[in-house]
Design a protein around this motif. Sequence first.
Motif, PDB file in Angstrom:
ATOM      1  N   LEU A 104       0.819  -1.212   0.000  1.00 40.24           N
ATOM      2  CA  LEU A 104       0.000   0.000   0.000  1.00 40.24           C
ATOM      3  C   LEU A 104       0.857   1.268   0.000  1.00 40.24           C
ATOM      4  CD1 LEU A 104      -2.730  -1.127   2.554  1.00 40.24           C
ATOM      5  CD2 LEU A 104      -2.787  -1.275   0.063  1.00 40.24           C
ATOM      6  N   LYS A 105       0.234   2.367  -0.392  1.00 39.31           N
ATOM      7  CA  LYS A 105       0.959   3.649  -0.488  1.00 39.31           C
ATOM      8  C   LYS A 105       1.479   4.126   0.866  1.00 39.31           C
ATOM      9  CE  LYS A 105      -1.424   5.277  -4.559  1.00 39.31           C
ATOM     10  NZ  LYS A 105      -2.445   6.150  -5.109  1.00 39.31           N
ATOM     11  N   ASN A 106       0.786   3.757   1.955  1.00 39.13           N
ATOM     12  CA  ASN A 106       1.222   4.229   3.273  1.00 39.13           C
ATOM     13  C   ASN A 106       2.372   3.397   3.853  1.00 39.13           C
ATOM     14  OD1 ASN A 106      -0.179   1.940   3.926  1.00 39.13           O
ATOM     15  ND2 ASN A 106      -1.581   2.918   5.352  1.00 39.13           N
ATOM     16  N   CYS A 107       2.833   2.395   3.120  1.00 37.36           N
ATOM     17  CA  CYS A 107       3.991   1.613   3.550  1.00 37.36           C
ATOM     18  C   CYS A 107       5.253   2.312   3.048  1.00 37.36           C
ATOM     19  CB  CYS A 107       3.916   0.193   3.000  1.00 37.36           C
ATOM     20  SG  CYS A 107       5.312  -0.819   3.495  1.00 37.36           S
ATOM     21  N   LEU A 108       6.143   2.640   3.965  1.00 40.82           N
ATOM     22  CA  LEU A 108       7.342   3.382   3.605  1.00 40.82           C
ATOM     23  C   LEU A 108       8.493   2.492   3.160  1.00 40.82           C
ATOM     24  CD1 LEU A 108       7.227   5.989   6.517  1.00 40.82           C
ATOM     25  CD2 LEU A 108       6.317   6.219   4.190  1.00 40.82           C
ATOM     26  N   ASP A 109       8.361   1.169   3.339  1.00 40.41           N
ATOM     27  CA  ASP A 109       9.435   0.249   2.961  1.00 40.41           C
ATOM     28  C   ASP A 109       9.484   0.062   1.447  1.00 40.41           C
ATOM     29  OD1 ASP A 109       9.861  -0.052   5.669  1.00 40.41           O
ATOM     30  OD2 ASP A 109       8.657  -1.879   5.808  1.00 40.41           O
ATOM     31  N   ASP A 110      10.677  -0.268   0.951  1.00 41.93           N
ATOM     32  CA  ASP A 110      10.877  -0.511  -0.475  1.00 41.93           C
ATOM     33  C   ASP A 110      10.272  -1.863  -0.860  1.00 41.93           C
ATOM     34  OD1 ASP A 110      11.937  -0.269  -3.087  1.00 41.93           O
ATOM     35  OD2 ASP A 110      13.661  -1.483  -2.506  1.00 41.93           O
ATOM     36  N   PRO A 111       9.395  -1.890  -1.873  1.00 43.89           N
ATOM     37  CA  PRO A 111       8.778  -3.160  -2.279  1.00 43.89           C
ATOM     38  C   PRO A 111       9.791  -4.246  -2.664  1.00 43.89           C
ATOM     39  CG  PRO A 111       7.594  -1.343  -3.267  1.00 43.89           C
ATOM     40  CD  PRO A 111       8.804  -0.763  -2.604  1.00 43.89           C
ATOM     41  N   LYS A 112      10.920  -3.858  -3.272  1.00 44.99           N
ATOM     42  CA  LYS A 112      11.929  -4.857  -3.642  1.00 44.99           C
ATOM     43  C   LYS A 112      12.559  -5.481  -2.400  1.00 44.99           C
ATOM     44  CE  LYS A 112      12.926  -3.172  -8.187  1.00 44.99           C
ATOM     45  NZ  LYS A 112      13.696  -2.386  -9.076  1.00 44.99           N
ATOM     46  N   ALA A 113      12.805  -4.668  -1.385  1.00 40.68           N
ATOM     47  CA  ALA A 113      13.367  -5.180  -0.130  1.00 40.68           C
ATOM     48  C   ALA A 113      12.366  -6.099   0.560  1.00 40.68           C
ATOM     49  CB  ALA A 113      13.750  -4.026   0.778  1.00 40.68           C
ATOM     50  N   ILE A 114      11.096  -5.711   0.532  1.00 42.09           N
ATOM     51  CA  ILE A 114      10.042  -6.557   1.126  1.00 42.09           C
ATOM     52  C   ILE A 114       9.990  -7.894   0.396  1.00 42.09           C
ATOM     53  CG2 ILE A 114       7.542  -6.811   1.422  1.00 42.09           C
ATOM     54  CD1 ILE A 114       7.420  -3.772   1.883  1.00 42.09           C
ATOM     55  N   ALA A 115      10.039  -7.853  -0.936  1.00 52.52           N
ATOM     56  CA  ALA A 115       9.972  -9.081  -1.736  1.00 52.52           C
ATOM     57  C   ALA A 115      11.132 -10.013  -1.414  1.00 52.52           C
ATOM     58  CB  ALA A 115       9.964  -8.730  -3.221  1.00 52.52           C
ATOM     59  N   GLU A 116      12.340  -9.469  -1.337  1.00 53.20           N
ATOM     60  CA  GLU A 116      13.518 -10.291  -1.039  1.00 53.20           C
ATOM     61  C   GLU A 116      13.417 -10.920   0.354  1.00 53.20           C
ATOM     62  OE1 GLU A 116      15.928 -11.238  -3.047  1.00 53.20           O
ATOM     63  OE2 GLU A 116      15.062 -10.065  -4.676  1.00 53.20           O
ATOM     64  N   THR A 117      12.983 -10.123   1.322  1.00 51.98           N
ATOM     65  CA  THR A 117      12.848 -10.625   2.693  1.00 51.98           C
ATOM     66  C   THR A 117      11.784 -11.707   2.773  1.00 51.98           C
ATOM     67  OG1 THR A 117      13.484  -8.442   3.511  1.00 51.98           O
ATOM     68  CG2 THR A 117      12.464  -9.938   5.090  1.00 51.98           C
ATOM     69  N   LEU A 118      10.632 -11.468   2.135  1.00 53.05           N
ATOM     70  CA  LEU A 118       9.557 -12.464   2.139  1.00 53.05           C
ATOM     71  C   LEU A 118      10.005 -13.752   1.465  1.00 53.05           C
ATOM     72  CD1 LEU A 118       6.065 -10.921   1.337  1.00 53.05           C
ATOM     73  CD2 LEU A 118       6.627 -12.580   3.081  1.00 53.05           C
ATOM     74  N   LYS A 161      11.078 -19.244   1.795  1.00 54.13           N
ATOM     75  CA  LYS A 161      11.808 -20.145   0.904  1.00 54.13           C
ATOM     76  C   LYS A 161      11.149 -20.212  -0.478  1.00 54.13           C
ATOM     77  CE  LYS A 161      13.538 -22.942   4.727  1.00 54.13           C
ATOM     78  NZ  LYS A 161      13.200 -21.971   5.732  1.00 54.13           N
ATOM     79  N   SER A 162      10.758 -19.036  -0.976  1.00 53.23           N
ATOM     80  CA  SER A 162      10.148 -18.932  -2.299  1.00 53.23           C
ATOM     81  C   SER A 162      11.061 -18.110  -3.196  1.00 53.23           C
ATOM     82  CB  SER A 162       8.767 -18.274  -2.190  1.00 53.23           C
ATOM     83  OG  SER A 162       8.875 -16.979  -1.633  1.00 53.23           O
ATOM     84  N   GLN A 163      10.594 -17.836  -4.412  1.00 50.51           N
ATOM     85  CA  GLN A 163      11.386 -17.053  -5.357  1.00 50.51           C
ATOM     86  C   GLN A 163      10.597 -15.822  -5.782  1.00 50.51           C
ATOM     87  OE1 GLN A 163      12.011 -20.066  -8.363  1.00 50.51           O
ATOM     88  NE2 GLN A 163      14.114 -20.328  -7.681  1.00 50.51           N
ATOM     89  N   VAL A 164      11.299 -14.716  -5.942  1.00 49.36           N
ATOM     90  CA  VAL A 164      10.671 -13.493  -6.441  1.00 49.36           C
ATOM     91  C   VAL A 164      10.565 -13.620  -7.960  1.00 49.36           C
ATOM     92  CG1 VAL A 164      10.858 -10.990  -6.655  1.00 49.36           C
ATOM     93  CG2 VAL A 164      11.665 -12.126  -4.576  1.00 49.36           C
ATOM     94  N   VAL A 165       9.335 -13.558  -8.476  1.00 52.09           N
ATOM     95  CA  VAL A 165       9.143 -13.591  -9.925  1.00 52.09           C
ATOM     96  C   VAL A 165       9.416 -12.201 -10.470  1.00 52.09           C
ATOM     97  CG1 VAL A 165       7.509 -13.980 -11.792  1.00 52.09           C
ATOM     98  CG2 VAL A 165       7.477 -15.466  -9.791  1.00 52.09           C
ATOM     99  N   HIS A 166       8.725 -11.200  -9.900  1.00 54.01           N
ATOM    100  CA  HIS A 166       9.010  -9.811 -10.256  1.00 54.01           C
ATOM    101  C   HIS A 166       8.333  -8.848  -9.306  1.00 54.01           C
ATOM    102  CE1 HIS A 166       5.289  -8.700 -12.799  1.00 54.01           C
ATOM    103  NE2 HIS A 166       5.033  -9.833 -12.254  1.00 54.01           N
ATOM    104  N   VAL A 167       8.839  -7.625  -9.328  1.00 51.86           N
ATOM    105  CA  VAL A 167       8.271  -6.537  -8.549  1.00 51.86           C
ATOM    106  C   VAL A 167       8.058  -5.393  -9.524  1.00 51.86           C
ATOM    107  CG1 VAL A 167       8.611  -4.934  -6.633  1.00 51.86           C
ATOM    108  CG2 VAL A 167       9.556  -7.241  -6.498  1.00 51.86           C
ATOM    109  N   ILE A 168       6.810  -5.012  -9.693  1.00 53.71           N
ATOM    110  CA  ILE A 168       6.500  -3.879 -10.567  1.00 53.71           C
ATOM    111  C   ILE A 168       5.717  -2.876  -9.734  1.00 53.71           C
ATOM    112  CG2 ILE A 168       5.164  -3.100 -12.543  1.00 53.71           C
ATOM    113  CD1 ILE A 168       5.906  -5.542 -14.001  1.00 53.71           C
ATOM    114  N   GLY A 169       6.281  -1.691  -9.584  1.00 55.29           N
ATOM    115  CA  GLY A 169       5.627  -0.675  -8.764  1.00 55.29           C
ATOM    116  C   GLY A 169       5.483  -1.178  -7.352  1.00 55.29           C
ATOM    117  N   LYS A 170       4.238  -1.312  -6.916  1.00 53.69           N
ATOM    118  CA  LYS A 170       3.967  -1.771  -5.556  1.00 53.69           C
ATOM    119  C   LYS A 170       3.315  -3.151  -5.545  1.00 53.69           C
ATOM    120  CE  LYS A 170       4.300   2.436  -3.134  1.00 53.69           C
ATOM    121  NZ  LYS A 170       5.118   2.366  -1.937  1.00 53.69           N
TER     122      LYS A 170
END
Length: 96
Positions: free
Chosen positions: A50-64, A69-78
């Motif tokens: 969401l827009k009110n989340c200040l964290d970087d979506p790419k960093a969130i994806a990598e951490t998640l 134990k999954s793989q990031v397919v892609h991050v586009i925008g949010k």
Amino acid sequence: MTSKQRAYLKSLASNLDPIFQIGKGGLTPEVTEAVSEAFNKRELIKIAVLKNCLDDPKAIAETLAERTKSQVVHVIGKKIVLYKESKDHKKIELPK
């Protein structure tokens, strides 16, 4: 994951609606646990940051991806798309 497999998963994910939203609380243990449990039923998951989340979506994806134990397919925008192969409920056959 090869670029052909990634492209195939992106095409499948384009029709998905996000099943989780990450808000101003950021990536909490509860969100991580919920995503991990969702991988029991499905292999491909889309998450909205969401827009009110200040964290970087790419960093969130990598951490998640690391925690579940999954793989990031892609991050586009949010929007984040994660993939984890299922042993019990295998529905997606990746191209070689």
